[in-house]
Motif scaffolding. Structure first.
Motif, PDB file in Angstrom:
ATOM      1  N   SER A 174       0.166  -1.765  -0.101  1.00  0.00           N
ATOM      2  CA  SER A 174       0.040  -0.050   0.309  1.00  0.00           C
ATOM      3  C   SER A 174       0.279   1.292   0.120  1.00  0.00           C
ATOM      4  N   ALA A 175       1.776   0.932   0.101  1.00  0.00           N
ATOM      5  CA  ALA A 175       3.300   2.900   0.673  1.00  0.00           C
ATOM      6  C   ALA A 175       3.683   2.661  -0.548  1.00  0.00           C
ATOM      7  N   PRO A 176       4.528   3.966  -0.930  1.00  0.00           N
ATOM      8  CA  PRO A 176       5.089   3.802  -2.187  1.00  0.00           C
ATOM      9  C   PRO A 176       6.155   2.980  -2.419  1.00  0.00           C
ATOM     10  N   PRO A 177       6.991   3.293  -3.497  1.00  0.00           N
ATOM     11  CA  PRO A 177       7.990   2.461  -3.539  1.00  0.00           C
ATOM     12  C   PRO A 177       8.450   3.418  -3.397  1.00  0.00           C
ATOM     13  N   VAL A 178       8.983   4.055  -2.518  1.00  0.00           N
ATOM     14  CA  VAL A 178      10.380   5.079  -1.882  1.00  0.00           C
ATOM     15  C   VAL A 178      10.487   4.264  -0.525  1.00  0.00           C
ATOM     16  N   LEU A 179      11.798   3.802  -0.325  1.00  0.00           N
ATOM     17  CA  LEU A 179      12.725   2.349   0.463  1.00  0.00           C
ATOM     18  C   LEU A 179      12.852   3.625   1.690  1.00  0.00           C
ATOM     19  N   ALA A 180      12.718   3.797   3.465  1.00  0.00           N
ATOM     20  CA  ALA A 180      13.325   4.637   3.913  1.00  0.00           C
ATOM     21  C   ALA A 180      13.260   3.489   5.063  1.00  0.00           C
ATOM     22  N   GLU A 181      13.366   4.408   6.198  1.00  0.00           N
ATOM     23  CA  GLU A 181      14.603   3.209   7.551  1.00  0.00           C
ATOM     24  C   GLU A 181      13.040   2.616   8.474  1.00  0.00           C
ATOM     25  N   GLY A 182      13.204   1.210   8.314  1.00  0.00           N
ATOM     26  CA  GLY A 182      12.514   0.839   9.052  1.00  0.00           C
ATOM     27  C   GLY A 182      10.539   0.457   7.863  1.00  0.00           C
ATOM     28  N   VAL A 183      11.089   0.706   6.696  1.00  0.00           N
ATOM     29  CA  VAL A 183       9.460   0.465   5.730  1.00  0.00           C
ATOM     30  C   VAL A 183       9.993  -1.045   5.531  1.00  0.00           C
ATOM     31  N   THR A 184       8.237  -2.125   5.266  1.00  0.00           N
ATOM     32  CA  THR A 184       8.293  -3.551   5.292  1.00  0.00           C
ATOM     33  C   THR A 184       7.499  -3.234   3.837  1.00  0.00           C
ATOM     34  N   ASP A 185       6.489  -3.087   4.060  1.00  0.00           N
ATOM     35  CA  ASP A 185       5.799  -2.826   2.739  1.00  0.00           C
ATOM     36  C   ASP A 185       5.307  -1.700   1.504  1.00  0.00           C
ATOM     37  N   PHE A 186       6.072  -2.364   0.729  1.00  0.00           N
ATOM     38  CA  PHE A 186       6.005  -1.303  -0.296  1.00  0.00           C
ATOM     39  C   PHE A 186       5.655  -1.905  -1.720  1.00  0.00           C
ATOM     40  N   ALA A 187       5.126  -0.911  -2.322  1.00  0.00           N
ATOM     41  CA  ALA A 187       4.454  -1.254  -4.494  1.00  0.00           C
ATOM     42  C   ALA A 187       6.128  -1.754  -4.939  1.00  0.00           C
ATOM     43  N   ASP A 188       6.133  -2.802  -5.614  1.00  0.00           N
ATOM     44  CA  ASP A 188       7.376  -2.662  -6.650  1.00  0.00           C
ATOM     45  C   ASP A 188       6.649  -2.297  -7.999  1.00  0.00           C
ATOM     46  N   PRO A 189       7.565  -0.939  -8.293  1.00  0.00           N
ATOM     47  CA  PRO A 189       7.818  -0.767  -9.250  1.00  0.00           C
ATOM     48  C   PRO A 189       7.862  -0.850 -10.680  1.00  0.00           C
ATOM     49  N   ILE A 190       8.643  -2.199 -10.837  1.00  0.00           N
ATOM     50  CA  ILE A 190       8.998  -2.958 -11.706  1.00  0.00           C
ATOM     51  C   ILE A 190       8.005  -3.215 -13.144  1.00  0.00           C
ATOM     52  N   PRO A 191       6.614  -3.988 -12.215  1.00  0.00           N
ATOM     53  CA  PRO A 191       5.804  -4.451 -13.109  1.00  0.00           C
ATOM     54  C   PRO A 191       4.924  -3.032 -13.458  1.00  0.00           C
ATOM     55  N   GLN A 192       5.249  -1.695 -12.573  1.00  0.00           N
ATOM     56  CA  GLN A 192       3.922  -1.094 -13.725  1.00  0.00           C
ATOM     57  C   GLN A 192       5.328  -0.082 -14.401  1.00  0.00           C
ATOM     58  N   ALA A 193       6.399  -0.412 -14.017  1.00  0.00           N
ATOM     59  CA  ALA A 193       7.043   0.388 -15.517  1.00  0.00           C
ATOM     60  C   ALA A 193       7.496  -0.376 -16.625  1.00  0.00           C
ATOM     61  N   LEU A 194       7.209  -1.911 -16.365  1.00  0.00           N
ATOM     62  CA  LEU A 194       7.091  -2.408 -17.886  1.00  0.00           C
ATOM     63  C   LEU A 194       5.504  -2.455 -17.859  1.00  0.00           C
ATOM     64  N   VAL A 195       4.591  -1.813 -17.594  1.00  0.00           N
ATOM     65  CA  VAL A 195       3.153  -2.229 -17.767  1.00  0.00           C
ATOM     66  C   VAL A 195       3.203  -0.676 -18.965  1.00  0.00           C
ATOM     67  N   LEU A 196       3.793   0.320 -18.323  1.00  0.00           N
ATOM     68  CA  LEU A 196       3.758   1.436 -18.828  1.00  0.00           C
ATOM     69  C   LEU A 196       4.331   1.382 -19.848  1.00  0.00           C
ATOM     70  N   THR A 197       5.138   1.334 -20.486  1.00  0.00           N
ATOM     71  CA  THR A 197       6.092   1.017 -22.049  1.00  0.00           C
ATOM     72  C   THR A 197       5.279  -0.037 -22.885  1.00  0.00           C
ATOM     73  N   ALA A 198       4.768  -1.262 -22.117  1.00  0.00           N
ATOM     74  CA  ALA A 198       4.016  -2.022 -22.822  1.00  0.00           C
ATOM     75  C   ALA A 198       2.806  -1.322 -23.450  1.00  0.00           C
ATOM     76  N   ILE A 199       2.365  -0.552 -22.628  1.00  0.00           N
ATOM     77  CA  ILE A 199       1.206   0.102 -23.589  1.00  0.00           C
ATOM     78  C   ILE A 199       1.362   1.495 -24.592  1.00  0.00           C
ATOM     79  N   VAL A 200       2.192   1.569 -24.194  1.00  0.00           N
ATOM     80  CA  VAL A 200       3.346   2.656 -25.491  1.00  0.00           C
ATOM     81  C   VAL A 200       3.147   2.448 -26.372  1.00  0.00           C
ATOM     82  N   ILE A 201       3.467   1.316 -26.507  1.00  0.00           N
ATOM     83  CA  ILE A 201       3.958   0.389 -27.846  1.00  0.00           C
ATOM     84  C   ILE A 201       3.521  -0.127 -27.691  1.00  0.00           C
ATOM     85  N   ALA A 202       2.341  -0.935 -27.763  1.00  0.00           N
ATOM     86  CA  ALA A 202       0.632  -0.868 -28.318  1.00  0.00           C
ATOM     87  C   ALA A 202       0.044  -0.139 -29.228  1.00  0.00           C
ATOM     88  N   PHE A 203      -0.003   0.507 -28.549  1.00  0.00           N
ATOM     89  CA  PHE A 203      -0.845   2.164 -28.984  1.00  0.00           C
ATOM     90  C   PHE A 203       0.046   2.795 -30.089  1.00  0.00           C
TER      91      PHE A 203
END
Length: 113
Positions: A52-81
């Motif tokens: 639920s947290a943004p993909p920003v790592l800080a001290e003590g953060v254990t739960d964060f979103a993985d930005p790699i799938p989001q970046a890959l899908v964003l690139t794939a959307i542009v290519i598909a368009f």
């Protein structure tokens, strides 16, 4: 939530394959668009819907979103368009030249020269 996304991906793939196997060129283009949307949703679901947290790592953060799938899908959307725009222009030119969007009529016959 992943189970619902799996069913949605399956439905998108099913509808895309049905449309791609049709004779109309416009339905084939819509089917390829649905296929790309299904693949994008599948990539995001495989990347995990948790975090639920943004993909920003800080001290003590254990739960964060993985930005790699989001970046890959964003690139794939542009290519598909871009690919969809190219296919639409190609289909429009074929319709201007042949006056049909039926793929069996586009093949012609052995006597055509």
């Amino acid at each position: 939530m992943e189970i619902i996304m799996a069913f949605v991906c399956g439905f998108l793939f099913m509808a895309a394959i049905y449309l791609i196997l049709s004779r109309s060129l416009l339905r084939i283009i819509i089917g390829t668009g649905l296929l790309s949307h299904g693949a994008h949703l599948l990539f995001l679901t495989m990347g995990g819907l948790g975090g639920s947290a943004p993909p920003v790592l800080a001290e003590g953060v254990t739960d964060f979103a993985d930005p790699i799938p989001q970046a890959l899908v964003l690139t794939a959307i542009v290519i598909a368009f871009g690919v969809t725009a190219f296919i639409l222009v190609l289909a429009y030119r074929a319709y201007q030249e042949l006056q049909t969007d039926d793929t069996t009529a586009m093949k012609g016959s052995a006597t055509d020269d």
